[in-house]
Write a protein that holds these residues in place. Sequence first.
Motif, PDB file in Angstrom:
ATOM      1  N   PHE A 179       0.862  -1.337   0.043  1.00  0.00           N
ATOM      2  CA  PHE A 179      -0.010  -0.066  -0.009  1.00  0.00           C
ATOM      3  C   PHE A 179       0.909   1.302   0.026  1.00  0.00           C
ATOM      4  N   ALA A 180       0.424   2.349  -0.719  1.00  0.00           N
ATOM      5  CA  ALA A 180       1.211   3.472  -0.903  1.00  0.00           C
ATOM      6  C   ALA A 180       0.021   4.605  -0.234  1.00  0.00           C
ATOM      7  N   PHE A 181       0.309   5.365   0.757  1.00  0.00           N
ATOM      8  CA  PHE A 181      -0.711   6.291   1.299  1.00  0.00           C
ATOM      9  C   PHE A 181      -0.196   7.611   1.190  1.00  0.00           C
ATOM     10  N   ASP A 182      -0.880   8.492   0.922  1.00  0.00           N
ATOM     11  CA  ASP A 182      -0.967  10.024   1.042  1.00  0.00           C
ATOM     12  C   ASP A 182      -1.078  10.153   2.534  1.00  0.00           C
ATOM     13  N   LEU A 183      -0.848  11.356   2.968  1.00  0.00           N
ATOM     14  CA  LEU A 183      -1.115  11.672   4.550  1.00  0.00           C
ATOM     15  C   LEU A 183      -2.116  12.790   4.794  1.00  0.00           C
ATOM     16  N   ASP A 184      -1.869  13.899   4.336  1.00  0.00           N
ATOM     17  CA  ASP A 184      -3.043  14.953   4.469  1.00  0.00           C
ATOM     18  C   ASP A 184      -4.154  14.508   4.008  1.00  0.00           C
ATOM     19  N   GLY A 185      -5.414  14.423   4.722  1.00  0.00           N
ATOM     20  CA  GLY A 185      -6.709  13.925   4.222  1.00  0.00           C
ATOM     21  C   GLY A 185      -6.975  12.588   4.053  1.00  0.00           C
ATOM     22  N   VAL A 186      -5.904  11.748   4.184  1.00  0.00           N
ATOM     23  CA  VAL A 186      -6.185  10.338   4.086  1.00  0.00           C
ATOM     24  C   VAL A 186      -6.005   9.856   5.512  1.00  0.00           C
ATOM     25  N   ILE A 187      -4.701   9.887   6.092  1.00  0.00           N
ATOM     26  CA  ILE A 187      -4.506   9.369   7.463  1.00  0.00           C
ATOM     27  C   ILE A 187      -5.008  10.393   8.536  1.00  0.00           C
ATOM     28  N   THR A 188      -4.908  11.713   8.287  1.00  0.00           N
ATOM     29  CA  THR A 188      -5.623  12.630   9.418  1.00  0.00           C
ATOM     30  C   THR A 188      -5.938  13.790   8.414  1.00  0.00           C
ATOM     31  N   ASP A 189      -6.704  14.958   9.201  1.00  0.00           N
ATOM     32  CA  ASP A 189      -7.257  15.863   8.448  1.00  0.00           C
ATOM     33  C   ASP A 189      -6.410  17.301   8.650  1.00  0.00           C
ATOM     34  N   THR A 190      -5.286  17.320   8.080  1.00  0.00           N
ATOM     35  CA  THR A 190      -4.413  18.413   8.445  1.00  0.00           C
ATOM     36  C   THR A 190      -4.873  19.468   7.341  1.00  0.00           C
ATOM     37  N   ALA A 191      -5.504  19.120   6.373  1.00  0.00           N
ATOM     38  CA  ALA A 191      -5.968  20.171   5.207  1.00  0.00           C
ATOM     39  C   ALA A 191      -6.534  21.232   6.018  1.00  0.00           C
ATOM     40  N   LYS A 192      -7.355  21.307   6.910  1.00  0.00           N
ATOM     41  CA  LYS A 192      -7.915  22.373   7.632  1.00  0.00           C
ATOM     42  C   LYS A 192      -6.758  23.189   8.384  1.00  0.00           C
ATOM     43  N   PHE A 193      -5.776  22.530   8.666  1.00  0.00           N
ATOM     44  CA  PHE A 193      -4.418  23.531   9.319  1.00  0.00           C
ATOM     45  C   PHE A 193      -3.708  24.161   8.235  1.00  0.00           C
ATOM     46  N   HIS A 194      -3.557  23.405   7.096  1.00  0.00           N
ATOM     47  CA  HIS A 194      -2.782  23.949   5.819  1.00  0.00           C
ATOM     48  C   HIS A 194      -3.393  25.274   5.750  1.00  0.00           C
ATOM     49  N   TYR A 195      -4.893  25.188   5.528  1.00  0.00           N
ATOM     50  CA  TYR A 195      -5.735  26.305   4.911  1.00  0.00           C
ATOM     51  C   TYR A 195      -5.859  27.459   5.898  1.00  0.00           C
ATOM     52  N   VAL A 196      -5.795  27.298   7.096  1.00  0.00           N
ATOM     53  CA  VAL A 196      -5.834  28.407   7.997  1.00  0.00           C
ATOM     54  C   VAL A 196      -4.445  29.117   8.083  1.00  0.00           C
ATOM     55  N   ALA A 197      -3.275  28.300   7.840  1.00  0.00           N
ATOM     56  CA  ALA A 197      -1.745  28.958   7.801  1.00  0.00           C
ATOM     57  C   ALA A 197      -1.579  29.855   6.415  1.00  0.00           C
ATOM     58  N   TRP A 198      -2.262  29.169   5.365  1.00  0.00           N
ATOM     59  CA  TRP A 198      -1.896  29.592   3.923  1.00  0.00           C
ATOM     60  C   TRP A 198      -3.117  31.005   3.987  1.00  0.00           C
ATOM     61  N   LYS A 199      -4.305  30.844   4.768  1.00  0.00           N
ATOM     62  CA  LYS A 199      -4.987  32.083   4.452  1.00  0.00           C
ATOM     63  C   LYS A 199      -4.499  33.228   5.247  1.00  0.00           C
ATOM     64  N   GLU A 200      -3.942  32.967   6.620  1.00  0.00           N
ATOM     65  CA  GLU A 200      -3.304  33.993   7.356  1.00  0.00           C
ATOM     66  C   GLU A 200      -2.130  34.649   6.417  1.00  0.00           C
ATOM     67  N   LEU A 201      -1.115  33.790   5.782  1.00  0.00           N
ATOM     68  CA  LEU A 201      -0.104  34.466   4.919  1.00  0.00           C
ATOM     69  C   LEU A 201      -0.743  35.018   3.808  1.00  0.00           C
ATOM     70  N   ALA A 202      -1.909  34.799   3.068  1.00  0.00           N
ATOM     71  CA  ALA A 202      -2.436  35.431   1.973  1.00  0.00           C
ATOM     72  C   ALA A 202      -3.029  36.835   2.353  1.00  0.00           C
ATOM     73  N   ASP A 203      -3.688  36.795   3.447  1.00  0.00           N
ATOM     74  CA  ASP A 203      -4.191  37.980   3.884  1.00  0.00           C
ATOM     75  C   ASP A 203      -3.415  38.955   4.260  1.00  0.00           C
ATOM     76  N   SER A 204      -2.083  38.601   4.663  1.00  0.00           N
ATOM     77  CA  SER A 204      -1.089  39.449   5.057  1.00  0.00           C
ATOM     78  C   SER A 204      -0.304  40.310   3.924  1.00  0.00           C
ATOM     79  N   ILE A 205      -0.629  39.761   2.629  1.00  0.00           N
ATOM     80  CA  ILE A 205      -0.318  40.422   1.594  1.00  0.00           C
ATOM     81  C   ILE A 205      -1.449  40.587   0.332  1.00  0.00           C
ATOM     82  N   GLY A 206      -2.799  40.797   1.197  1.00  0.00           N
ATOM     83  CA  GLY A 206      -3.679  41.332   0.654  1.00  0.00           C
ATOM     84  C   GLY A 206      -4.508  40.195  -0.542  1.00  0.00           C
ATOM     85  N   ILE A 207      -4.106  38.818  -0.222  1.00  0.00           N
ATOM     86  CA  ILE A 207      -4.802  38.013  -1.096  1.00  0.00           C
ATOM     87  C   ILE A 207      -5.976  37.190  -0.199  1.00  0.00           C
ATOM     88  N   THR A 208      -7.260  37.254  -0.938  1.00  0.00           N
ATOM     89  CA  THR A 208      -8.330  36.594  -0.251  1.00  0.00           C
ATOM     90  C   THR A 208      -8.363  35.139  -0.919  1.00  0.00           C
TER      91      THR A 208
END
Length: 216
Positions: free
Chosen positions: A5-34
Amino acid sequence: MKKGFAFDLDGVITDTAKFHYVAWKELADSIGITIDLQFNEQLKGISRMDSLERILAYGGKENDYTAEQKEEMAADKNANYVKLLDDLSPADLLPGVKAFLDAAKEMNVPCSLASASKNAPFILKKLGVYDYFDAIVDPATLKKGKPDPEIFVRAAELIHIDPSEAVGFEDAQAGIEGIKGAGMYAVGVEGNEPLTEADMTIKSFEELNVSDLLNL
Ligand code: G6P
Ligand code: MG
């Protein structure tokens, strides 16, 4: 017959996608991108720097920063992301994953990790499943990211099987394309967005049985 078996991690083994999103959103907001959750779907399975490039292009700022500034932005995002992982524990394994890994171990079926995340070993340790993996592809050694099949070809190589003898698990469309491109059987773990091209789609690992997959 399948042998590994070959596993992806984010979204397969655990739901870290929501944390990636929060961190990217903060970075994007800081440079004026929504960015919103719909745009975030495009970042699933995509490496850190490629994700940043997509965000900058989305905001029309692809030519506004030097390579050095982009490295800094990616590092800032990662520092925030890692902070959000602080409380991650075995309770954050997605439903059915632990039982599936236990069954694979019991049956001596080799498992490898095919994640674009450089944080993968750290995350697997926090989840208490690091020792279940016979191999972890180091994404820093890859020439191309998903949807290129390279990561899945490597994942099979590391557990000494042919890709055609492997089952791959993915939640991202880019990842499914990588699995299929490698010649593996693709199981899509579906969230909100439907996955196309997967050989089988599931909502959770609770629907799967190791023996049935080996007999494919
Ligand atoms: C996974 C996630 C992506 C993430 C990538 C790199 O593929 O689905 O959203 O950008 O890993 O993760 P990293 O932890 O190295 O920033
Ligand atoms: Mg994923």
